[in-house]
Design an enzyme around this catalytic site. Structure first.
Site, PDB file in Angstrom:
ATOM      1  N   GLU A 194       0.837  -1.209   0.000  1.00 31.49           N
ATOM      2  CA  GLU A 194       0.000   0.000   0.000  1.00 31.49           C
ATOM      3  C   GLU A 194       0.873   1.261   0.000  1.00 31.49           C
ATOM      4  O   GLU A 194       0.658   2.187  -0.790  1.00 31.49           O
ATOM      5  CB  GLU A 194      -0.913  -0.018   1.231  1.00 31.49           C
ATOM      6  CG  GLU A 194      -1.760   1.216   1.396  1.00 31.49           C
ATOM      7  CD  GLU A 194      -2.824   1.351   0.300  1.00 31.49           C
ATOM      8  OE1 GLU A 194      -3.723   0.513   0.255  1.00 31.49           O
ATOM      9  OE2 GLU A 194      -2.734   2.296  -0.501  1.00 31.49           O
ATOM     10  N   ASP A 251       1.211   4.127  -2.820  1.00 34.16           N
ATOM     11  CA  ASP A 251       0.816   5.507  -2.512  1.00 34.16           C
ATOM     12  C   ASP A 251       1.916   6.517  -2.830  1.00 34.16           C
ATOM     13  O   ASP A 251       1.631   7.595  -3.338  1.00 34.16           O
ATOM     14  CB  ASP A 251       0.396   5.619  -1.033  1.00 34.16           C
ATOM     15  CG  ASP A 251      -0.844   4.791  -0.717  1.00 34.16           C
ATOM     16  OD1 ASP A 251      -1.503   4.308  -1.666  1.00 34.16           O
ATOM     17  OD2 ASP A 251      -1.151   4.610   0.482  1.00 34.16           O
ATOM     18  N   SER A 300      -7.333   2.425  -3.664  1.00 35.54           N
ATOM     19  CA  SER A 300      -6.028   2.875  -3.181  1.00 35.54           C
ATOM     20  C   SER A 300      -5.169   3.461  -4.282  1.00 35.54           C
ATOM     21  O   SER A 300      -4.280   4.259  -4.011  1.00 35.54           O
ATOM     22  CB  SER A 300      -5.246   1.688  -2.625  1.00 35.54           C
ATOM     23  OG  SER A 300      -5.628   1.408  -1.336  1.00 35.54           O
TER      24      SER A 300
END
Ligand SMILES: *[C@@H]1O[C@H](CO)[C@@H](O)[C@H](O)[C@H]1NC(C)=O
Ligand SMILES: *[C@@H]1O[C@H](CO)[C@@H](O)[C@H](O)[C@H]1NC(C)=O
Ligand SMILES: *[C@@H]1O[C@H](CO)[C@@H](O)[C@H](O)[C@H]1NC(C)=O
Length: 564
Positions: free
Chosen positions: A284, A288, A482
Site C-alpha cells: 500500500e 501511494d 487505493s
C-alpha cells in the site's frame, strides 16, 4: 448549588478514599448489539486498566463548518480565504466553562486527564474497568472478534453525569468497535489494495496502468512543479512502509524524464517509522508514494508514517494524524489516505467527531482525499451482507471520496469501487441536486438496501485496476481505490502548484467546487457498476453516481475551472 455539591463530593471522595459518583446520569449512547463479526464473550476483569478519552464539546463546530463552506464555495466572496491556525482554534477549542466542568468532575473522582489535541478538545486518562463502569453507568465487557479471536473491552451503552451535559461529546472507546488485525497481518483498517491477476506488462496499450497511461488519459502535465510551499501528504498506517529504493526503480522505469533525485520526505507520529529493508516495503505504502511522487511531478511530497502508539484509542491514528497536522503552522495542501473501514463499526458520535476533524483540516486549506473502499456496495472489502455497507470515512461530507475506474478506451467503472450512501451523515447542500438526479434515475432498484437520505459517495474517481508498481524490487500490478486516491490527489497538487504560482490560494476543501464549476471539468463515467451483497449494486450513469462520483479528472478543463 451545583458548585457546592461538587465541592462536597470532592471532599467525600478524599475523606473516604472512595469515589462518590453523583447518580444523576443521562444515557449518552447505546447500540443493540456489537457489530457483525463480534460476540460478547464475558465480563471484563474489574481491575483491567482502560485508557479512556473524553471528547469535549467544541466552542462552535457548526460555525467552523459554515466558515469552511464559505471559503470553499467558488461563488463566495471569501473563496480561498482559508482559516489560520488561530482562527480554527477559536472555533475548535472547548469553552473555558466546558474545560472547567470536565476537570472539576474528574478531580471529584480522583482523576486527572492529559490534553490530547492542539485544540484541547480531547483529554485522556487511565482508570480501571470497575471505576469506568461506575463513572459512566457502563457495562464494559469482553468482546471477541470471531474471525481472529482477538478480544477488546467495550460497552454497549454508557451514560454521562448530568453536570456534563452539553460539555461532553463522547467517551471513547465505548460503543465503537474496530476489527482487529488478523494473524496474517490483515489490517483492522482495511487496506483497499489487492494484487491484480493480470501480469504486469507495460505495453503501450495500457492494459496495465503506468504513469504515462494516467498522464495521457487525464492530460496531466509531465513538466516539473515549481512551488516549494505546496505539499502533498501521503498518510501511512498499520506498519506500511514506503520504500525509497522501490520508488527509485519505479521512477527509473516509468518516469525517466524526472530528475533521479525526486523522492519523498518523512514525518512520523505515534512512534511511526519507515524502515527501508526491501522485505519491509508495504504494498500500500509503495503504491501511494509511487503514484504521488510519480504523477505530481516535482510537488514536495511527504510520507506521514503513523506508528502503533495511538493516542486515539483504536482509531489506529486516524484522529492523531489530523491533530498532528493541525498543530503545524503550514498544513499540507493535499492529503491522500487509502485506508478505511465499515461505517457501522464506529459509533455515530465518534464518526461525527472524526468528520469534524476533517472539516477542521479543510478549513485550514487542506484538500482531504480518501479511497472509497474496494467492496462495491458491500463496503471496504467484499463480504456477505443483507443491506449495502457504507464505508468510513467516505460517508463524511467534509472530505473528497475517490472511487475507481478501469480501462482507458473507454474508461468505465471498476466493479470493486465502493460507493453508496451513508447511514450517519445526511446529504450536504452542494451535493443535493446531483444525488437527487441520480436517485430519480435509480427509481426502485435496490430500494430498501441503502439510505436514500444519506451523503452519497464517492465524489470523483480515477484508475484503480491493473496498476503497475514496483514492490520489493519487482514490477507487479495492483487493484483498488487505493490507486485512485493518490492519482486524484496528484492532480489537485499540480493544480495547486499553478494556483500558488499565479498568486492564488490552493483549492482546500474540494467538494463545493467539484459539484459546481468543477463538475464539467471531469470525465463523466457512464458504464459499469459496483456489485455486492448479491446484487448488481449501483450503475454508473450520466452525471453523479455512487460508483464513480462525478467522474475522473480532465486536467486542462480543471485548469480553466479553477480560474487559471
Ligand atoms: C466490515 O464488516 C464485515 C461484516 O459485516 C466484516 O466481515 C469485515 O471484516 C468488516 N471490515 C472491516 C475492514 O472492518
Ligand atoms: C486471481 O488469482 C487467484 C490465484 O492465482 C485466484 O484464486 C482468484 O480466483 C483469481 N481471481 C480472479 C478474479 O480471477
Ligand atoms: C438515513 O440517513 C439519515 C441522514 O443521515 C439518518 O438521519 C437516518 O438515521 C438514516 N437511517 C438509517 C436507517 O440509518
Amino acid at each position: 448549588m451545583v458548585k457546592a455539591f461538587a465541592v462536597l463530593a470532592a471532599f467525600v471522595a478524599l475523606a473516604c478514599a472512595k469515589p462518590h459518583v453523583a447518580r444523576d446520569m443521562l444515557l449518552h449512547d447505546r447500540r443493540d448489539a456489537a457489530p457483525r463479526g463480534f460476540i460478547k464473550s464475558g465480563p471484563a476483569p474489574a481491575d483491567t486498566e482502560l485508557r479512556l478519552r473524553l471528547a469535549l464539546k467544541q466552542t462552535d463546530i457548526e460555525g467552523l463548518k459554515t466558515a469552511l463552506v464559505d471559503v470553499s464555495t467558488p461563488s463566495s466572496a471569501n473563496y480561498g480565504n482559508h482559516l489560520s491556525k488561530e482562527e480554527v482554534l477559536e472555533y475548535a477549542s472547548p469553552k473555558a466553562e466546558t474545560v472547567d466542568a470536565v476537570h472539576s468532575w474528574l478531580s471529584e473522582n480522583g482523576l486527572t486527564a492529559a490534553t490530547l489535541s492542539p485544540a484541547g478538545d480531547w483529554v485522556g486518562f487511565t482508570t480501571t474497568v470497575a471505576k469506568a463502569n461506575e463513572l459512566f453507568d457502563a457495562d464494559f465487557s469482553t468482546f471477541t472478534h470471531t474471525a481472529t479471536g482477538v478480544s477488546s473491552i467495550r460497552t454497549l451503552e454508557y451514560s454521562i453525569p448530568a453536570v456534563l451535559k452539553g460539555h461532553l461529546d463522547l467517551v471513547h472507546p465505548t460503543t465503537s468497535f474496530s476489527t482487529p488485525k488478523a494473524n496474517k497481518g490483515l489490517p483492522s483498517i482495511a487496506l483497499p489494495v489487492k494484487f491484480s491477476n493480470v501480469t504486469a506488462d507495460a505495453s503501450a496499450s495500457c492494459s496495465t496502468i503506468t504513469p504515462s497511461c494516467v498522464q495521457s488519459l487525464y492530460g496531466i502535465p509531465t513538466t516539473l512543479a515549481t512551488q516549494t510551499n505546496n505539499q502533498l501528504a501521503v498518510a501511512g498506517f498499520i506498519d506500511q512502509y514506503a520504500n525509497s529504493a522501490d520508488l527509485k526503480t519505479f521512477l527509473k522505469d516509468y518516469r525517466k524524464d524526472l530528475p533521479s533525485t525526486n523522492t519523498f520526505t518523512l514525518q512520523t507520529l505515534d512512534g511511526g517509522s519507515n524502515p527501508q529493508s526491501s522485505s519491509q516495503a508495504g504494498v500500500e505504502a509503495d503504491l501511494d508514494v509511487q503514484y504521488t511522487v510519480g504523477i505530481a511531478s516535482g510537488v514536495p511530497t511527504v510520507f506521514v508514517s503513523v506508528g502503533d502508539s495511538f493516542q486515539d484509542g483504536d482509531l489506529e491514528g486516524f484522529l492523531d494524524i489530523v491533530n498532528f497536522l493541525l498543530a503545524e503552522t503550514n498544513v499540507p495542501t493535499v492529503m491522500t489516505t487509502s485506508y478505511g473501514e465499515n461505517e457501522s463499526d464506529m459509533s455515530i458520535d465518534l464518526a461525527d467527531k472524526l468528520c469534524n476533524a476533517y472539516a477542521t483540516l479543510g478549513a485550514r486549506g487542506t484538500s482531504v482525499l480518501f479511497a472509497s473502499g474496494d467492496g462495491g456496495v458491500s463496503g471496504s472489502q467484499s463480504q456477505d451482507c443483507d443491506t449495502f455497507v457504507p464505508t468510513f470515512p467516505s460517508g463524511c461530507p467534509y472530505l473528497t471520496s475517490v472511487g475507481a475506474t478501469t480501462g482507458t478506451n473507454p474508461e468505465t467503472a471498476a466493479s470493486l469501487s465502493a460507493g453508496g450512501f451513508s447511514n450517519y451523515f445526511g446529504i450536504p447542500s452542494w451535493q443535493a441536486t446531483a444525488v437527487s438526479g441520480y436517485l430519480t434515475k435509480e427509481g426502485r432498484t435496490n430500494s430498501g438496501l441503502y439510505n436514500a437520505s444519506g451523503r452519497g459517495y464517492p465524489d470523483v474517481a480515477a484508475l484503480g485496476q491493473n496498476v503497475e508498481i514496483i514492490y520489493q524490487g519487482k514490477a507487479t500490478a495492483v487493484d483498488g481505490t487505493s490507486c485512485a486516491s493518490p492519482m486524484f490527489a496528484s492532480v489537485v497538487a499540480l493544480l495547486n502548484d499553478k494556483l500558488i504560482a499565479a498568486g492564488k490560494s490552493p483549492l482546500g476543501f474540494l467538494n463545493p467546487f467539484l459539484y459546481s464549476t468543477g463538475a464539467s471539468a471531469l470525465n463523466d463515467i457512464t458504464k459499469g457498476d459496483n456489485p455486492g451483497c448479491n446484487t448488481n449494486g449501483f450503475s454508473a450513469t450520466t452525471g453523479w453516481d455512487p460508483v464513480t462520483g462525478l467522474g475522473s479528472p480532465n486536467f486542462a478543463a480543471l485548469v480553466k475551472a479553477v480560474g487559471l
